[in-house]
Design a protein around this motif. Structure first.
Motif, mmCIF file in Angstrom:
data_model
loop_
_atom_site.group_PDB
_atom_site.id
_atom_site.type_symbol
_atom_site.label_atom_id
_atom_site.label_comp_id
_atom_site.label_asym_id
_atom_site.label_seq_id
_atom_site.Cartn_x
_atom_site.Cartn_y
_atom_site.Cartn_z
ATOM 1 N N ARG A 1 0.827 -1.207 0.000
ATOM 2 C CA ARG A 1 0.000 0.000 0.000
ATOM 3 C C ARG A 1 0.866 1.263 0.000
ATOM 4 N NH1 ARG A 1 -2.914 -1.340 4.098
ATOM 5 N NH2 ARG A 1 -1.771 -0.173 5.678
ATOM 6 N N THR B 1 2.484 1.815 -3.410
ATOM 7 C CA THR B 1 1.552 2.413 -4.371
ATOM 8 C C THR B 1 1.326 3.888 -4.080
ATOM 9 O OG1 THR B 1 0.414 0.306 -4.728
ATOM 10 C CG2 THR B 1 -0.815 2.313 -5.251
ATOM 11 N N MET B 2 1.059 4.209 -2.820
ATOM 12 C CA MET B 2 0.810 5.593 -2.436
ATOM 13 C C MET B 2 2.018 6.471 -2.732
ATOM 14 S SD MET B 2 -1.115 4.514 1.101
ATOM 15 C CE MET B 2 -1.139 6.106 1.913
ATOM 16 N N ILE C 1 -4.791 5.501 -2.619
ATOM 17 C CA ILE C 1 -4.509 4.464 -3.612
ATOM 18 C C ILE C 1 -5.341 4.621 -4.879
ATOM 19 C CG2 ILE C 1 -3.742 2.806 -1.877
ATOM 20 C CD1 ILE C 1 -6.455 1.425 -2.069
#
Length: 432
Positions: A287, A290-291, A415
């Motif tokens: 996560r 991606t962020m 996201i």
């Protein structure tokens, strides 16, 4: 699981097959929502009360679900750290900061206590140091002029200094400090270096591996990215050897806090919140990766935009602490994915639109996809103006030392797809 990779530790923690068998084979960690434990005998009760057994006695003194998260957080922050590490969990991130710092300020520990800290930190942290400690407890709070200058830090340290404190990256200016150099300074003075690494998370930066002694986190942020629970964590290496502090505190700092200050003062984490954060933290690395990649794209877009006068993001070469970010911020285990280690610079991007405070408010009002909210690290992108919200107390208390520009917009990237976030920002900046 001590030799497992980071993502495996995040998924499994200390909840293994043997532990699951004790809970009817539940594949997910159980939520122990009871406030107290029943004992089979008085002997068992006395052993648990004396902390000689595995009992939890009463939820303020510990809880099995909270302990599972505690062990997971310690494993992630202690990943690839050549030291024994333990953790204590609190109800909020500010609870963690207070728990980590207050015991070091005892009047019995020597000369009048002082704190040496970077001024680039969260507004509530500034208020705790200046108001709760400085004004109410007569602690001398020494804010470093230039957090990137180790000489500035060293010039403020004396026999009364109880700890060094920095936020890396800082909220909201995303500044870094030289952790290894400050760690050496702290060791020389036999005081702890305490680092708030909430914005990095252990997926991108583990201060203990760089020499820091104590790390604090708001688990409310990226660790609990679903936004359903609040929590905080204090993680520390063992054997600190602190000047003027009790031996048991130096031996196991987090454990000492958990068994003493946290138990007595009661700012404990709810087992339900621990349970939800356990679910969120499993996907922390992927996560945050991606962020961070999306945030970098947003920062590059904003840096090119004619309607933006300044961008704050450590991944940009224009950022003052970019060289430190390049050295210290890495996606954990990225070198194991078939290539070289990869830098990641976090999910927070701040910018100042042309036109000052009024323009910043207008941009905020035109946002559609991005949510106007005062939290960060969530799966949904959020935006706020820190000078008017999260840092307003600190700015009002000392306008001459306002921690952030009044027209700064803080973006916490979630996201969603980069194209959609950029599209929303574009229309908000262009006014159509």
């Amino acid at each position: 699981m001590t030799h497992a990779r980071f993502t495996t530790l995040a998924v499994s923690g200390s909840y293994d097959h043997a532990e699951a068998a004790r809970h009817l084979g539940s594949l997910s960690e159980p939520a122990h929502l009871a406030t107290a434990q029943s004992f089979p005998s008085m002997e068992a009760m006395l052993a648990a009360t004396a902390e000689d057994g595995d009992g939890w006695v009463y939820a303020r003194r510990g809880n099995p679900t909270v302990r599972l998260l505690e062990q997971t957080v310690a494993a992630l922050e202690g990943y690839r750290v050549d030291a024994e590490v333990s953790a204590a969990l609190t109800a909020t991130g500010m609870g963690a900061i207070t728990l980590a710092t207050m015991p070091l300020l005892s009047a019995a520990a020597g000369p009048k206590p002082n704190i040496v800290a970077s001024p680039q930190c969260y507004g509530s942290t500034t208020m705790v140091f200046d108001k709760r400690y400085g004004e109410e407890r007569d602690v001398d709070v020494r804010w470093v002029g230039d957090p990137l200058s180790v000489e500035d830090w060293a010039g403020l340290v004396d026999d009364g200094t109880r700890f060094l404190y920095a936020e890396v990256p800082s909220n909201p200016t995303v500044q870094l400090v030289d952790i290894p150099a400050l760690a050496a300074l702290a060791r020389q003075a036999r005081i702890p270096l305490i680092v708030d690494a909430t914005l990095a998370t252990p997926a991108l930066l583990r201060p203990l591996a760089l020499g820091a002694d104590v790390v604090v986190h708001s688990l409310t942020k990226a660790a609990g990215a679903s936004g359903r629970s609040m929590g905080g964590a204090v993680i520390a290496r063992h054997g600190l050897g602190l000047r003027g502090q009790p031996e048991e505190l130096s031996a196991d700092y987090a454990g000492h806090l958990r068994r003493g200050s946290l138990r007595d003062m009661g700012a404990v984490l709810s087992p339900f919140n621990a349970w939800t954060i356990l679910a969120d933290i499993r996907e922390l690395r992927g996560r945050v990766d991606t962020m961070s990649r999306t945030a970098h794209g947003v920062a590059e877009y904003l840096a090119r935009h004619p309607g933006v006068v300044e961008v704050f993001y450590p991944g940009l070469e224009s950022h003052r602490s970019h060289h430190i970010a390049r050295r210290d911020m890495w996606l954990v285990d990225s070198e194991l994915d078939g290539g070289e280690a990869e830098n990641r610079f976090g999910f927070l991007v701040c910018f100042r639109p042309a036109g000052g405070v009024r323009a910043a408010h207008e941009v905020m009002d035109r946002l559609g996809l991005v949510w106007r909210a005062n939290n960060l690290g969530q799966v949904r992108s959020t935006a706020t103006i820190p000078g008017a919200t999260t840092h307003k107390q600190a700015a009002d208390a000392d306008p001459a030392r306002a921690p952030v520009p009044p027209d700064m917009v803080r973006l916490s990237i979630g996201i969603e797809h980069l194209d959609d976030i950029v599209g929303d920002l574009d229309q908000a900046l262009r006014g159509r």
